[in-house]
Each structure stands twice: as structure tokens, then as C-alpha cells.
Write an enzyme that holds these catalytic residues in place. Structure first.
Site, mmCIF file in Angstrom:
data_model
loop_
_atom_site.group_PDB
_atom_site.id
_atom_site.type_symbol
_atom_site.label_atom_id
_atom_site.label_comp_id
_atom_site.label_asym_id
_atom_site.label_seq_id
_atom_site.Cartn_x
_atom_site.Cartn_y
_atom_site.Cartn_z
ATOM 1 N N CYS A 121 34.738 37.160 76.436
ATOM 2 C CA CYS A 121 33.693 37.171 77.466
ATOM 3 C C CYS A 121 33.082 38.547 77.689
ATOM 4 O O CYS A 121 32.042 38.661 78.337
ATOM 5 C CB CYS A 121 34.238 36.612 78.776
ATOM 6 S SG CYS A 121 34.783 34.892 78.658
ATOM 7 N N HIS A 260 30.490 39.262 85.104
ATOM 8 C CA HIS A 260 30.883 38.063 84.361
ATOM 9 C C HIS A 260 31.179 36.938 85.348
ATOM 10 O O HIS A 260 31.871 37.134 86.347
ATOM 11 C CB HIS A 260 32.119 38.370 83.514
ATOM 12 C CG HIS A 260 32.744 37.160 82.900
ATOM 13 N ND1 HIS A 260 32.032 36.254 82.154
ATOM 14 C CD2 HIS A 260 34.029 36.693 82.937
ATOM 15 C CE1 HIS A 260 32.836 35.290 81.750
ATOM 16 N NE2 HIS A 260 34.051 35.531 82.211
ATOM 17 N N ASN A 290 31.402 29.207 83.839
ATOM 18 C CA ASN A 290 31.707 30.365 83.000
ATOM 19 C C ASN A 290 31.204 30.077 81.591
ATOM 20 O O ASN A 290 31.750 29.216 80.892
ATOM 21 C CB ASN A 290 33.220 30.599 82.998
ATOM 22 C CG ASN A 290 33.653 31.771 82.138
ATOM 23 O OD1 ASN A 290 32.883 32.303 81.350
ATOM 24 N ND2 ASN A 290 34.916 32.165 82.274
#
Length: 334
Positions: A121, A260, A290
Site C-alpha cells: 500500500c 492511506h 482500502n
């Protein structure tokens, strides 16, 4: 830990773009899949829905759509690209690089440098830094950097800890000289002792894919959620504070915080710990969940297209992911 500062910077942001699939997966949908309620999912994550790719959509398809949106905004043609980077941990296939698929489909000329980066990520922040440094020394004026993931393909339908969190998407940026925003500094770090917090056990050279690994579900994504939250508190929040201090920037000077989108509740905690008001924190987690390496660029693009960024605003991008890894970037609007 590596920090790149203003003395090395040449890249500016010429355009951003993003894409999420049209298939909407609500909390009711995913709750029925994993045996929980939509209210419980929202209470723990702040997510209400996410987008999952259609059966015919792969990571490169999402990446292409985001890339075209960024290139349109930048006014840059494929023939002008010298570098194409795709940050992903869910490539179309182990080989060739998904970036090569994207470059070919865009019509970039032979000889265009194209490769993938996998820092899970955090990948987009790593790719952004690599592209900026390569532009400083390369004989090309434009780079295309994409973060794209299709996590819905590697989620176990039996694992409520992960399946409720993830969506699919892609975000992209075209870098070049000039532009609407200038990179001020970036910082990249890995904390490899915590590498077991996030991963996909099978499918590589350590545990090759077999019928047995498929039966055991070893090709599915796994995550220690509590461990990730502890990592964010122990490493990411202090890391952001130190990064800003090294740049002579106080948290209250940040106009737009783009973290994030791992979990909406965790984002609120991060912002509070950093002293950055929620109204300055850009989020897409409620709508998209996400989206892995796409998380930061998708959110950044939505911020840019909202008209909220003013001249001289400081923008902080902050990503964290498997490895464990952390990627930070500070930009100033022009």
C-alpha cells in the site's frame, strides 16, 4: 530510511487521474458474505461501500483508465512518455510487468522505460520518488506514475478481517517540469522485522502454487489488523512528525493531509495524534474502502478535482503498507 529534499527536485504535477470500477459492493453485500452486519462494519471501519472489479477487469484495465484521465488533464500524449511506473501488489500476472501492459495499451513508443514497484500500500509513494529521481537525470520530460490494485481477487470469503476493508481502484499522476504542484521532499522507509503482519503466503518461489495450497487458501491475502494499527502508532505517526520537522513544517501548516485509506477509524486517530484537523484530512475510505496502492492517488485526485487546493497550500501524502513500509511526500501548490 531515505529522504530526498528540495535540492534534488525537478518534478512537478502536470495532472492527476483516478478510476474505480462501476460494481458497487455495499456493507450489506459483504456482511452477508462473511457473516457480519453492515452496522458493525461501518462502526469499526467507517466504510459504507467499496468497488470491486468486474470479472473481465484486471489491474491494468483500472490503471489504463486512471492514466488516461491524468494524461488528459496534463495535456500529455503517450508519445511524450519516457517512463511508466505501476505500483501494485496485485499485478495482472507475475510476468510481464503490468507497467509494460499499460505502456503498450497506451501506445507509448518502444524504448519507453516501464516497470512495476511492489511496496504494497506504500507503493505509489515509492514509485513517485523513483520517478522524480529518474526525471532529474533522464533525457525525458514526462513520467507516468500509477498506483493500482484489484484486492477483491485475493480476499478470502471466510475472513471478515480483510474482506470488509478492501476495494479495487487506480490513481495516476503525470510528472514533468512545471505543473500545478511541486514535490518538496519525500521519505521512504521499510521496517522489515514486521514483514509478517501483511502478506500472501503462497504463489511465489517459497511456496509455489499447487492444488494443496489452493485448498488451504494460502493464496489469499492475510493481515494482522491489530499489529498494523500498532505499527502505525509506533512508526508512522512519529515518522510523519519527524519528516515534517526536518522540512521545517509544523503540522498546523499542512493544508491538506492525504493518508492511506486503510481504515476510517484509524485515519481519524492518526489525524488527531498529528494535530491535523479532520477537515484538512482528505478521505475516500467511506465510498471506496482500502484500495491498496491506489488509495493515496485516488484520494489525491479527488482532492485536486474538488477545487479545494489553493496556491501555496502544503499537501502531505502519507502511505503505509506491507513490508512493513512507509512512504511520505510533501508538495506545495503553485
Amino acid at each position: 530510511m531515505i529522504t530526498y529534499g528540495a535540492a534534488h527536485r525537478v518534478a512537478g504535477v502536470l495532472g492527476t487521474g483516478s478510476y474505480v470500477p462501476s460494481r458497487v459492493i455495499t456493507n450489506k453485500d459483504v456482511g452477508e458474505l462473511v457473516g457480519t452486519t453492515e452496522e458493525a462494519i461501518h462502526r469499526k471501519t467507517a466504510i459504507r461501500e467499496r468497488r470491486w472489479a468486474k470479472s473481465e477487469e484486471a489491474t491494468s484495465d483500472l490503471a489504463l483508465a486512471a492514466a488516461r484521465a491524468a494524461m488528459d488533464q496534463a495535456g500529455v500524449r503517450a508519445s511524450q512518455l519516457g517512463l511508466v511506473l505501476v505500483a501494485t501488489s496485485t499485478p495482472d500476472s507475475p510476468q510481464p510487468p503490468t507497467a509494460c501492459v499499460v505502456a503498450d495499451e497506451l501506445g507509448a513508443p518502444d524504448g519507453t522505460t516501464a516497470f512495476d514497484i511492489n511496496s504494497v500500500c506504500s507503493g505509489f509513494a515509492f514509485a513517485l520518488t523513483v520517478a522524480d529521481r529518474m526525471l532529474a537525470d533522464a533525457d525525458t520530460d514526462h513520467a507516468l506514475v500509477i498506483g493500482a490494485d484489484v484486492y477483491s481477487r485475493i480476499l478470502s470469503p471466510d475472513d471478515r478481517r480483510t474482506t470488509v476493508l478492501f476495494g479495487d481502484g487506480a490513481g495516476a499522476v503525470v510528472l514533468g517540469r512545471g505543473g500545478r504542484q511541486q514535490l518538496v521532499a519525500t521519505r521512504l522507509a521499510s521496517f522489515s522485522g514486521a514483514r509478517d503482519l501483511v502478506g500472501v503466503p503462497a504463489g511465489g518461489s517459497r511456496i509455489p502454487p499447487t492444488e494443496e495450497t489452493a485448498r488451504e487458501g494460502l493464496h489469499y491475502f492475510t493481515m494482522n489488523g491489530r499489529g498494523v494499527r500498532d505499527f502505525v502508532e509506533a512508526e508512522v505517526v512519529p515518522g510523519i512528525r519527524a519528516f515534517l520537522a526536518d522540512q521545517g513544517v509544523r503540522p498546523e501548516e499542512i493544508a491538506h493531509f492525504v493518508p492511506h485509506q486503510g481504515n476510517g477509524r484509524m485515519l481519524a486517530d492518526m489525524a488527531a495524534q498529528l494535530g491535523i484537523p479532520l477537515e484538512k484530512t482528505a478521505t475516500t475510505v467511506t465510498d471506496y474502502g482500502n484500495t491498496g496502492a491506489a488509495s493515496v492517488p485516488v484520494t489525491w485526485d479527488r482532492l485536486n478535482r474538488s477545487g479545494a487546493v489553493a496556491r501555496d497550500d502544503l499537501i502531505l501524502l502519507a502511505a503505509f503498507g506491507g513490508g512493513m513500509s512507509m512512504g511520505l511526500a510533501l508538495l506545495r501548490a503553485r
